[in-house]
Design an enzyme around this catalytic site. Structure first.
Site, short mmCIF file in Angstrom:
data_model
loop_
_atom_site.label_atom_id
_atom_site.label_comp_id
_atom_site.label_asym_id
_atom_site.label_seq_id
_atom_site.Cartn_x
_atom_site.Cartn_y
_atom_site.Cartn_z
N LYS A 227 -10.23 0.56 -2.06
CA LYS A 227 -10.02 0.22 -0.66
C LYS A 227 -11.45 0.55 -0.21
CE LYS A 227 -7.21 1.06 3.85
NZ LYS A 227 -6.21 1.59 4.32
N GLU B 144 0.96 -1.09 0.05
CA GLU B 144 -0.01 -0.05 -0.22
C GLU B 144 0.76 1.19 0.01
OE1 GLU B 144 -2.19 0.84 3.64
OE2 GLU B 144 -4.05 1.50 2.46
N CYS C 4 -4.63 -3.62 3.17
CA CYS C 4 -4.48 -3.04 4.60
C CYS C 4 -5.48 -3.28 5.68
CB CYS C 4 -3.90 -1.61 4.59
SG CYS C 4 -2.82 -1.31 6.00
N1 LIG Z 1 -3.06 1.97 6.24
C1 LIG Z 1 -3.84 1.35 6.86
O1 LIG Z 1 -4.89 0.78 6.50
C2 LIG Z 1 -3.10 0.94 8.10
C3 LIG Z 1 -4.06 -0.15 8.87
C4 LIG Z 1 -3.44 -0.37 10.23
O2 LIG Z 1 -2.33 -0.18 10.63
C5 LIG Z 1 -4.25 -1.30 11.23
O3 LIG Z 1 -3.90 -1.74 12.11
O4 LIG Z 1 -5.52 -2.05 10.70
#
Ligand SMILES: NC(=O)CCC(=O)C(=O)O
Length: 269
Positions: A114, A41, A155
């Site tokens: 996303k 990402e 993510c």
């Molecule tokens: N960029 C993100 O989506 C970070 C996600 C993240 O760190 C989490 O703990 O969930």
């Protein structure tokens, strides 16, 4: 058999530097025999603020970031899952955090935006709120790669098992790919646990290319890019720093796990 690689990066606030690093890692992974390569990402920019994403946002299918990855896919004859890059919306104040996929001929094959936007405040000065500049996507996306069904997530999506369950319809995915930039603190607590859980409950491989290390913008990410098998075993992992995390997907392993413990077939939908 499908040879795959997660490319771990420690991206800077400079697109040209990040693209050069991505191209070097792609070449390295292709030389090692990987057929499907995935970037993390925000591979093209870890900026000073969320608004930096607006400045580098591209239109779908056109722009230096997408052109670079399309050319790399074609040059090496590989599938590239292009981490994420900001794509423009109709409103210049908002972008989508999008994962684009290119085939070995350099043609774009899929786009996933996303769905779950990250918001976090650890109470000690570390704060994120992607909803300030990102528009959320609304549709799960899977893509066919050399006969393997590959589901996409990004993510924070990892925390929402219902997305991956949706990707198991109408047919189960063989591989889930999750480009990520987990924070160091949340990653230490939850990253491997969640990835292995998604692999176990969906009885599929999980490939997670991550940002990992201390970035020039002061942010620290967890890294630990990994490949897990359908039994939840970690086949390859790299804790921090740039690198290639490679492994091989085997159809026989998928069939074996699903036959021995037919949990997917026991779902009550
Ligand atoms: N960029 C993100 O989506 C970070 C996600 C993240 O760190 C989490 O703990 O969930």
């Amino acid at each position: 058999m499908l040879n795959v690689a997660a490319l771990q990066m420690v991206s800077a606030p400079d697109v040209a530097i990040n693209l050069a690093t991505a191209c070097r890692l792609i070449a390295e992974a292709a030389d090692q025999g990987a057929r499907l390569l995935a970037l993390p990402e925000y591979f093209c920019l870890m900026g000073q603020s969320d608004r930096d994403k607006l400045a580098i946002a591209e239109a779908e299918d056109s722009g230096p970031i997408q052109d670079t990855l399309a050319a790399a896919a074609q040059r090496h004859g590989v599938w590239i899952i292009g981490g994420t890059l900001p794509l423009r919306t109709e409103d210049p104040q908002w972008v989508r955090n999008s994962c684009r996929v290119w085939g070995p001929d350099g043609r774009p094959r899929a786009r996933y935006d996303k769905i779950h936007l990250f918001a976090y405040d650890n109470g000690r000065g570390e704060r994120y709120d992607e909803g300030r500049v990102l528009q959320a996507g609304d549709a799960p996306v899977a893509v066919e790669v050399d006969g393997w069904r590959v589901g996409l997530g990004i993510c924070y999506d990892l925390r929402f098992p219902e997305l991956f369950r949706a990707l198991m319809q109408p047919a189960p995915c063989d591989l889930l790919v999750l480009p990520a930039a987990f924070t160091h603190g949340t990653g230490r607590a939850h990253w491997e646990l969640l990835l292995r859980a998604r692999a176990v409950e969906n009885q599929c491989y999980v490939l997670a290319p991550a940002q990992g290390g201390l970035h020039p913008n002061g942010r620290r990410t967890w890294g630990h890019s990994l490949l897990a098998d359908p039994w939840g075993e970690v086949l390859a992992v790299q804790a921090e720093g740039e690198g290639v995390v490679a492994g091989t997907l085997r159809r026989q392993r998928l069939d074996e796990v699903r036959a021995q413990l037919p949990a997917l077939a026991h779902r009550r939908i």
